[in-house]
Design a protein around this motif. Structure first.
Motif, short mmCIF file in Angstrom:
data_model
loop_
_atom_site.label_atom_id
_atom_site.label_comp_id
_atom_site.label_asym_id
_atom_site.label_seq_id
_atom_site.Cartn_x
_atom_site.Cartn_y
_atom_site.Cartn_z
N ASP A 1 0.87 -1.17 0.00
CA ASP A 1 0.00 0.00 0.00
C ASP A 1 0.91 1.23 0.00
OD1 ASP A 1 -1.60 2.24 0.79
OD2 ASP A 1 -3.08 0.86 1.65
N LEU A 2 1.02 1.88 -1.14
CA LEU A 2 1.98 2.98 -1.31
C LEU A 2 1.64 4.18 -0.44
CD1 LEU A 2 2.48 2.71 -5.15
CD2 LEU A 2 4.08 2.02 -3.37
N VAL A 3 0.37 4.44 -0.21
CA VAL A 3 -0.03 5.57 0.64
C VAL A 3 0.39 5.33 2.09
CG1 VAL A 3 -1.98 6.91 1.52
CG2 VAL A 3 -1.92 6.23 -0.89
N VAL A 4 0.08 4.13 2.59
CA VAL A 4 0.46 3.79 3.96
C VAL A 4 1.98 3.81 4.11
CG1 VAL A 4 0.48 1.94 5.69
CG2 VAL A 4 -1.63 2.46 4.44
N PHE B 1 3.84 6.21 6.72
CA PHE B 1 4.52 5.50 7.79
C PHE B 1 6.01 5.84 7.79
CE2 PHE B 1 7.10 1.77 8.95
CZ PHE B 1 6.72 1.61 10.27
N THR B 2 6.62 5.75 6.60
CA THR B 2 8.06 5.97 6.50
C THR B 2 8.44 7.41 6.85
OG1 THR B 2 8.21 4.29 4.77
CG2 THR B 2 10.06 5.83 4.96
N PHE B 3 7.74 8.38 6.26
CA PHE B 3 8.13 9.77 6.51
C PHE B 3 7.71 10.25 7.89
CE2 PHE B 3 9.13 9.56 2.11
CZ PHE B 3 10.23 10.40 2.00
N SER C 1 9.85 -4.73 5.33
CA SER C 1 8.38 -4.77 5.34
C SER C 1 7.78 -4.88 3.93
CB SER C 1 7.82 -3.52 6.03
OG SER C 1 8.03 -2.36 5.23
N ILE C 2 8.57 -4.54 2.91
CA ILE C 2 8.01 -4.57 1.55
C ILE C 2 8.71 -5.55 0.62
CG2 ILE C 2 7.17 -2.19 1.73
CD1 ILE C 2 9.53 -1.30 -0.02
N ARG C 3 9.77 -6.19 1.07
CA ARG C 3 10.48 -7.15 0.24
C ARG C 3 9.65 -8.40 0.00
NH1 ARG C 3 16.57 -6.70 2.61
NH2 ARG C 3 17.47 -5.52 0.92
#
Length: 197
Positions: free
Chosen positions: A150-153, A157-159, A192-194
């Motif tokens: 989920d690119l928005v999350v 989350f990251t920033f 978390s995204i791999r």
């Protein structure tokens, strides 16, 4: 008639960072910035119309530089998406590594401008975040990132996490070492995204 010089303009910006970090943007005065810069109040107004324009310029310079540097790296064909994501996170942390006062101003004041106006720096800030999204999409195409990310999350989350970690470091650098935190967030985000191996 006085002429503008880049040196004086930079002194105003440097002074503003120190004053905004010390007193907070809302409690700072142009006269405090002028005194810190060693110039007259009138000289400040020769360059900047008001306090908000100084704050906006600080963030414009910061995000224009970061976005420009990231764009160069994103165009490289010899880097994987994982490497580009590392670089993206490194650029933010490196941007503040030797500028604790700027980190305090970033953490405390950037959201004020984002919420109360449409500042000039938004185009650079958004460009930086868009490139981050492109990096993740590139990683999905390469098969190294999960296709259901989920690119928005991920973006928020990251920033949000980076912003909070920079805040902790800026106020207590010995307790929250920047390089250690940078390494931790890079691994957390990538793992978390791999895709599973």
């Amino acid at each position: 008639m006085r002429t503008k010089t880049g040196n004086k303009e930079q002194r105003i910006l440097d002074a503003a960072v120190a004053i905004f970090a010390r007193d907070g943007y809302h409690h700072s005065r142009i006269s405090d910035i002028a005194e810190q810069a060693g110039i007259s109040v009138g000289s400040v107004y020769l360059y900047f119309g008001d306090k908000e324009s100084i704050l906006n310029r600080l963030f414009s310079d910061l995000w224009a530089r970061l976005a420009g540097e990231l764009e160069v790296q994103c165009r490289r064909q010899d880097l994987t998406a994982v490497e580009k994501l590392d670089i993206m996170i490194d650029l933010i942390f490196n941007g503040f590594a030797h500028h604790a006062d700027l980190a305090v101003v970033f953490v405390n004041e950037q959201n004020f401008l984002l919420e109360h106006s449409r500042p000039d720096f938004v185009k650079h800030y958004e460009a930086y975040l868009r490139m981050g999204t492109q990096i993740v999409r590139e990683g999905i195409k390469q098969g190294v990132f999960r296709p259901d990310v989920d690119l928005v999350v991920l973006r928020h989350f990251t920033f949000g996490g980076i912003r909070h970690l920079i805040h902790l470091w800026a106020h207590e650098p010995k307790r929250f070492p920047l390089l250690q935190m940078r390494s931790g967030i890079k691994e957390l985000v990538k793992n978390s995204i791999r895709t599973s191996r």
